[in-house]
Design an enzyme around this catalytic site. Structure first.
Site, PDB file in Angstrom:
ATOM      1  N   TRP A  57     -73.954  53.204 -53.393  1.00  0.00           N
ATOM      2  CA  TRP A  57     -73.137  51.990 -53.326  1.00  0.00           C
ATOM      3  C   TRP A  57     -71.665  52.336 -53.138  1.00  0.00           C
ATOM      4  CZ3 TRP A  57     -76.793  49.374 -51.941  1.00  0.00           C
ATOM      5  CH2 TRP A  57     -78.024  49.352 -52.585  1.00  0.00           C
ATOM      6  N   ASP A  58     -71.213  53.434 -53.710  1.00  0.00           N
ATOM      7  CA  ASP A  58     -69.847  53.892 -53.450  1.00  0.00           C
ATOM      8  C   ASP A  58     -69.645  54.156 -51.962  1.00  0.00           C
ATOM      9  OD1 ASP A  58     -68.713  53.836 -55.984  1.00  0.00           O
ATOM     10  OD2 ASP A  58     -69.363  55.859 -56.473  1.00  0.00           O
ATOM     11  N   LEU A  59     -70.571  54.867 -51.366  1.00  0.00           N
ATOM     12  CA  LEU A  59     -70.414  55.268 -49.971  1.00  0.00           C
ATOM     13  C   LEU A  59     -70.546  54.084 -49.027  1.00  0.00           C
ATOM     14  CD1 LEU A  59     -72.475  58.573 -50.167  1.00  0.00           C
ATOM     15  CD2 LEU A  59     -69.989  58.329 -50.134  1.00  0.00           C
TER      16      LEU A  59
END
Length: 404
Positions: free
Chosen positions: A157-159
């Site tokens: 989800w960060d990426l």
């Protein structure tokens, strides 16, 4: 590196993964991304993995091709400098809180067409990390064989938020070019995660069935796909994505007659139906296990390559980084000096533009490396004033900003 965004300057005040990723992608396509951090480094400046000298290889790679300005963010004069830098460029990437000295409303005073990308945890401003958001949307309870949840090591989800954020920011800038209006884009990891669940049909599936998917281990939901082990002990993932691949897989393994017998027994045809291959997988798997267990990997891989079958052996990341096709002979990588002093291939843009020359990857900065340059260029501060700010500890340069 490509120069699509040459002439675009962006201020970035961020930490950890998602927000720096958005800046990284813009920098790799030619934008001048100026990262502003506390003198001595922000909360992620020494994040693992680190070298023996405590230099973060994580920070070094998420901040390639950027410039670094070091400021004492605890002092009013330092905060004012960051605000003026944002107003001077008109573009801002951050994961700082909605309110405070880096709020969009405050920054837009004197720069009404400012475009701000603000990456958040939850939409209400509550903090969150990739790993807690992943738990919240339920993926760890679908991963593995159960019953315990399995956290994924990849911060997906960060990426995805970083990539989506870079796209959203450029979209807002395109809209500004026609409307003349700026805006703040708020991008919570929670919305990226649950929105992705919805885009993949998961939200509709849960509401339609009223239950979670079964825990499948290494099997692929809805397709014929699983890991199998060859005679010489090579564990290999095989996935059938097309009907042609199914036919070629049966031919490569000599299983056409055995599968036809199951089809006749059950009154079905697997030839054109992904769902049937998945539903009746427990009848098919034993056939494939025996056939694959009777062949060595080298023999199978040759047959699979000839048939366009999708497969890959499991291997360690240490093996992957020594794969010439993935790294040594891959044009996305290049050798550049690194602040850590450790020499290794650096990644540039993942995309390739055949019509353009690919520029070499760029190194990451040291904390405060470009402070004097940026303050002179963007704020037109004279050398004497910059020297005063450094002496007063309001900003830092290479000497003061990057202690070992």
């Amino acid at each position: 590196m490509y120069n699509f965004l040459d002439g675009l300057s962006i201020i970035e005040a961020s930490s950890f993964v998602a927000s720096p990723t958005a800046g990284l992608y813009c920098a790799q396509f030619g934008a001048q991304v100026i990262r502003v951090d506390q003198i001595g480094g922000g909360p992620d400046y020494r994040r693992w993995p680190v070298t023996a000298a405590n230099d973060s290889l994580y920070w070094e790679n998420l901040n390639r091709a950027k410039k670094s300005v070091a400021v004492d963010l605890r002092r009013p004069e330092g905060r004012e400098i960051v605000q003026e830098l944002v107003r001077a460029t008109g573009q801002f990437i951050t994961n700082f809180p909605v309110d405070g000295f880096l709020s969009h409303a405050l920054l837009a005073q004197g720069c009404p067409d400012l475009v701000t990308l603000r990456i958040m945890g939850w939409a209400d401003g509550s903090p969150a990390l990739d790993y807690t958001i992943n738990n919240a949307v339920g993926y760890p309870m679908l991963t593995g064989t159960g019953p315990d949840p399995v956290n994924h090591v990849l911060p997906a989800w960060d990426l995805i938020s970083g990539a989506y954020g870079a796209f959203a920011m450029l979209a807002a800038m395109q809209w500004r070019s026609t409307s003349g209006e700026g805006c703040e884009i708020r991008l919570p990891l929670s919305d990226v995660a649950i929105g992705t669940v919805a885009n993949l049909g998961g939200l509709a599936e849960m509401l339609y069935t009223g239950r979670d998917r079964p825990r499948l281990g290494n099997a692929v939901y809805g397709l014929f796909g699983r890991d199998f082990t060859t005679r010489d002990g090579v564990r290999t993932m095989i996935v059938v994505a097309t009907h042609r691949q199914w036919a070629h897989l049966l031919g490569a393994l000599g299983l056409s007659e055995d599968v036809a017998a199951i089809e006749q027994e059950r009154g079905v045809s697997f030839e054109q139906d992904d769902g049937l291959r998945y539903t009746l997988r427990d009848m098919l798997y034993p056939l494939f296990e025996r056939a694959i267990r009777s062949r060595d990997y080298a023999d199978l891989s040759t047959a699979f390559d000839a048939g366009g079958i999708v497969f890959s052996p499991y291997r360690r990341m240490l093996d992957a980084v020594h794969d010439p096709a993935l790294v040594a002979n891959n044009p996305i990588f290049g050798m550049v000096p690194n602040p850590s002093g450790f020499d290794y291939p650096a990644a540039g843009t993942f995309a390739t533009v055949p019509q353009m020359h690919r520029r070499d990857p760029c190194p990451a900065p040291c904390n405060g490396q470009h402070t004097e340059e940026v303050l002179a260029d963007l704020l037109s501060l004279p050398a004497a004033e910059i020297a005063r700010l450094i002496d007063a500890g309001i900003v830092g340069n290479m000497a003061s900003g990057d202690p070992k």
